[in-house]
Design an enzyme around this catalytic site. Structure first.
Site, PDB file in Angstrom:
ATOM      1  N   THR A 150      68.313  30.142 158.694  1.00  0.00           N
ATOM      2  CA  THR A 150      69.097  29.725 157.502  1.00  0.00           C
ATOM      3  C   THR A 150      68.696  28.212 157.171  1.00  0.00           C
ATOM      4  O   THR A 150      68.449  27.988 155.946  1.00  0.00           O
ATOM      5  CB  THR A 150      70.556  29.842 157.881  1.00  0.00           C
ATOM      6  OG1 THR A 150      70.833  31.009 158.003  1.00  0.00           O
ATOM      7  CG2 THR A 150      71.351  29.150 156.635  1.00  0.00           C
TER       8      THR A 150
ATOM      9  N   CYS B 209      75.086  38.603 158.937  1.00  0.00           N
ATOM     10  CA  CYS B 209      75.500  37.435 158.215  1.00  0.00           C
ATOM     11  C   CYS B 209      76.702  37.856 157.418  1.00  0.00           C
ATOM     12  O   CYS B 209      77.424  37.273 156.726  1.00  0.00           O
ATOM     13  CB  CYS B 209      74.586  36.507 157.441  1.00  0.00           C
ATOM     14  SG  CYS B 209      73.387  35.889 158.543  1.00  0.00           S
TER      15      CYS B 209
ATOM     16  N   THR C 141      67.671  14.393 166.794  1.00  0.00           N
ATOM     17  CA  THR C 141      67.158  14.563 167.776  1.00  0.00           C
ATOM     18  C   THR C 141      66.738  16.153 168.604  1.00  0.00           C
ATOM     19  O   THR C 141      67.548  16.789 168.163  1.00  0.00           O
ATOM     20  CB  THR C 141      68.166  14.282 169.091  1.00  0.00           C
ATOM     21  OG1 THR C 141      68.329  12.588 168.934  1.00  0.00           O
ATOM     22  CG2 THR C 141      67.354  14.150 170.378  1.00  0.00           C
TER      23      THR C 141
ATOM     24  N   HIS D 166      66.168  33.610 168.055  1.00  0.00           N
ATOM     25  CA  HIS D 166      67.406  34.528 168.820  1.00  0.00           C
ATOM     26  C   HIS D 166      66.818  35.899 168.371  1.00  0.00           C
ATOM     27  O   HIS D 166      67.558  36.933 168.630  1.00  0.00           O
ATOM     28  CB  HIS D 166      68.874  34.223 168.487  1.00  0.00           C
ATOM     29  CG  HIS D 166      69.085  34.614 166.959  1.00  0.00           C
ATOM     30  ND1 HIS D 166      70.110  35.694 166.855  1.00  0.00           N
ATOM     31  CD2 HIS D 166      69.146  33.673 165.916  1.00  0.00           C
ATOM     32  CE1 HIS D 166      70.044  35.566 165.418  1.00  0.00           C
ATOM     33  NE2 HIS D 166      69.592  34.568 164.879  1.00  0.00           N
TER      34      HIS D 166
ATOM     35  N   ASN E   4      65.605  42.966 156.623  1.00  0.00           N
ATOM     36  CA  ASN E   4      66.409  42.869 157.834  1.00  0.00           C
ATOM     37  C   ASN E   4      67.234  44.146 157.866  1.00  0.00           C
ATOM     38  O   ASN E   4      68.004  44.374 158.927  1.00  0.00           O
ATOM     39  CB  ASN E   4      67.355  41.721 157.758  1.00  0.00           C
ATOM     40  CG  ASN E   4      68.003  41.322 156.562  1.00  0.00           C
ATOM     41  OD1 ASN E   4      67.561  41.305 155.554  1.00  0.00           O
ATOM     42  ND2 ASN E   4      69.361  41.346 156.655  1.00  0.00           N
TER      43      ASN E   4
ATOM     44  N   GLN F 245      62.601  38.873 160.765  1.00  0.00           N
ATOM     45  CA  GLN F 245      62.340  40.253 161.269  1.00  0.00           C
ATOM     46  C   GLN F 245      60.906  40.745 161.894  1.00  0.00           C
ATOM     47  O   GLN F 245      60.523  41.822 162.369  1.00  0.00           O
ATOM     48  CB  GLN F 245      62.935  41.198 160.544  1.00  0.00           C
ATOM     49  CG  GLN F 245      64.403  41.062 160.417  1.00  0.00           C
ATOM     50  CD  GLN F 245      65.094  41.226 161.562  1.00  0.00           C
ATOM     51  OE1 GLN F 245      64.739  41.924 162.453  1.00  0.00           O
ATOM     52  NE2 GLN F 245      66.399  40.842 161.743  1.00  0.00           N
TER      53      GLN F 245
END
Length: 382
Positions: free
Chosen positions: A71, A324, A236, A200, A150, A178
């Site tokens: 995203t 989502c 960071t 992920h 997706n 994907q």
């Protein structure tokens, strides 16, 4: 038996990835921006992972920007290009079947005064190339088209799209979320300028991703406050998860060919199994221009909410589309773009598999759907 068949939504973290993350968290905790030895130790692992990821994706390490996931990568790419190039033109293009992290960004830019063309697709989910060609004008600065859809798994013809954009000074962004782990990615050889990914979806942790940006492409950055990522993304770096993403990508690439054969066999087994039991269904998308891990099916005898509930009661975990939009009662915008106001828009289920999925699990899914279908037939005959 419990069957997880929603790998397009997310994948379990691979054990080797968990080990790597734990090692970095406990032993190499230094802030990579610190100049002392502990910080330099953290920097070593950050730089090493950046090189590994770049090599695995055919990119230069300086072309890799680490983000919090797809995203953010999509937002960075689309807003960054559109706003940086608005002096050249304020016309941008995408397709109607993009992920909402793309579509909603285009809608926001539209409210800012950009002109947006939303390209239609055919009933297999392939972008209308003639419409794309006609949509381009002298004000066009960006085209964003996903590589693998997706919801239905359709693979877009990137090289044909790039040929249309050739020599027109139009940036080409690709959401490849994907595709990673299912298709070879050679960024330096691909005719694209920016590529989004997230860990992920291929056995890595949530909350970490990357945006690949070709050398020479300038972005208008919107996260300020530090010099990280060559001043392109402040904050960071999440070194443990970046190292985990590198490990997950290495495993995914190493076993890609054998996994793809396995996944196509599973897809075929699911479809043939349903046909052998005379269960009415239709495939959404293409059986040719597709990846093996996503199979989207229309079941005319049942509403999708009921099907998902009954499958869940049978311990089969699937979805009706993008994670989502989970919980939304709205029909799939992808299927609407493909089929219009057809009943299949509200009666389709996405099954998505991985290397962990077994033939036994496919048989279990087929048997469960057969029981559901027989139950509905009995109710109709009463």
């Amino acid at each position: 038996m419990k069957v997880y068949a929603d790998y397009a939504a997310t994948t379990p973290v691979k054990p080797i990835v968990t080990e790597k993350i734990t090692e970095i968290l406990s032993e190499h905790y230094g802030n990579p921006s610190s100049i002392h030895s502990i910080g330099r130790d953290g920097r070593k692992y950050l730089d090493q992972s950046r090189r590994e990821i770049a090599t695995l994706l055919g990119a230069n390490p300086n072309e890799v920007i680490f983000t919090s996931g797809a995203t953010e990568s999509n937002n960075t790419a689309i807003k960054g290009i559109a706003r940086k190039r608005k002096h050249l033109g304020k016309h941008i293009i995408t397709s109607r079947i993009e992920h909402h992290s793309v579509l909603h960004v285009f809608e926001e830019l539209e409210r800012e005064g950009f002109e947006v063309s939303y390209i239609n697709v055919n009933d297999e989910g392939l972008v209308d190339l003639d419409e794309l060609k006609q949509a381009i004008n002298p004000e066009t600065t960006l085209v964003s088209i996903m590589l693998v859809n997706n919801e239905v798994g359709t693979v877009q013809p990137l090289y044909e799209i790039a040929e249309i954009l050739e020599e027109q000074n139009i940036a080409f962004h690709v959401d490849a979320v994907q595709a990673i782990g299912h298709m070879p990615i050679e960024f330096d050889e691909m005719p694209i300028d920016l590529l989004s990914m997230t860990a992920h979806k291929f056995g890595g942790p949530k909350g970490i991703g990357a945006l690949l940006v070709k050398k020479g492409i300038q972005l208008d950055t919107f996260i300020q406050g530090g010099e990280q990522e060559l001043k392109r993304r402040a904050g960071t770096e999440n070194v443990p998860y970046i190292c985990g993403m590198a490990s997950a990508l290495a495993v995914a690439n190493e076993h890609m060919d054998e996994n793809n054969v396995h996944l196509m066999n599973l897809k075929e087994k699911l479809i043939v199994g349903l046909q052998q039991h005379a269960i009415p269904f239709e495939l959404n998308g293409s059986m040719v221009d597709t990846t093996g891990h996503i199979t989207n099916l229309y079941f005319p005898f049942i509403e999708v909410e009921t099907m998902l509930t009954l499958l869940d009661m049978a311990n089969i975990y699937v979805s009706s589309g993008s994670a989502c939009t989970a919980g939304s009662t709205l029909p799939s915008h992808v299927l609407e773009a493909m089929y219009g106001e057809h009943e299949r828009v509200k009666q389709s289920v996405r099954f998505s598999f991985s290397d962990l999925t077994t033939e036994e699990e496919i048989n279990y899914i087929v048997d469960a759907i057969m029981k559901i279908y027989n139950q509905f037939k009995e109710e109709e005959n009463e």
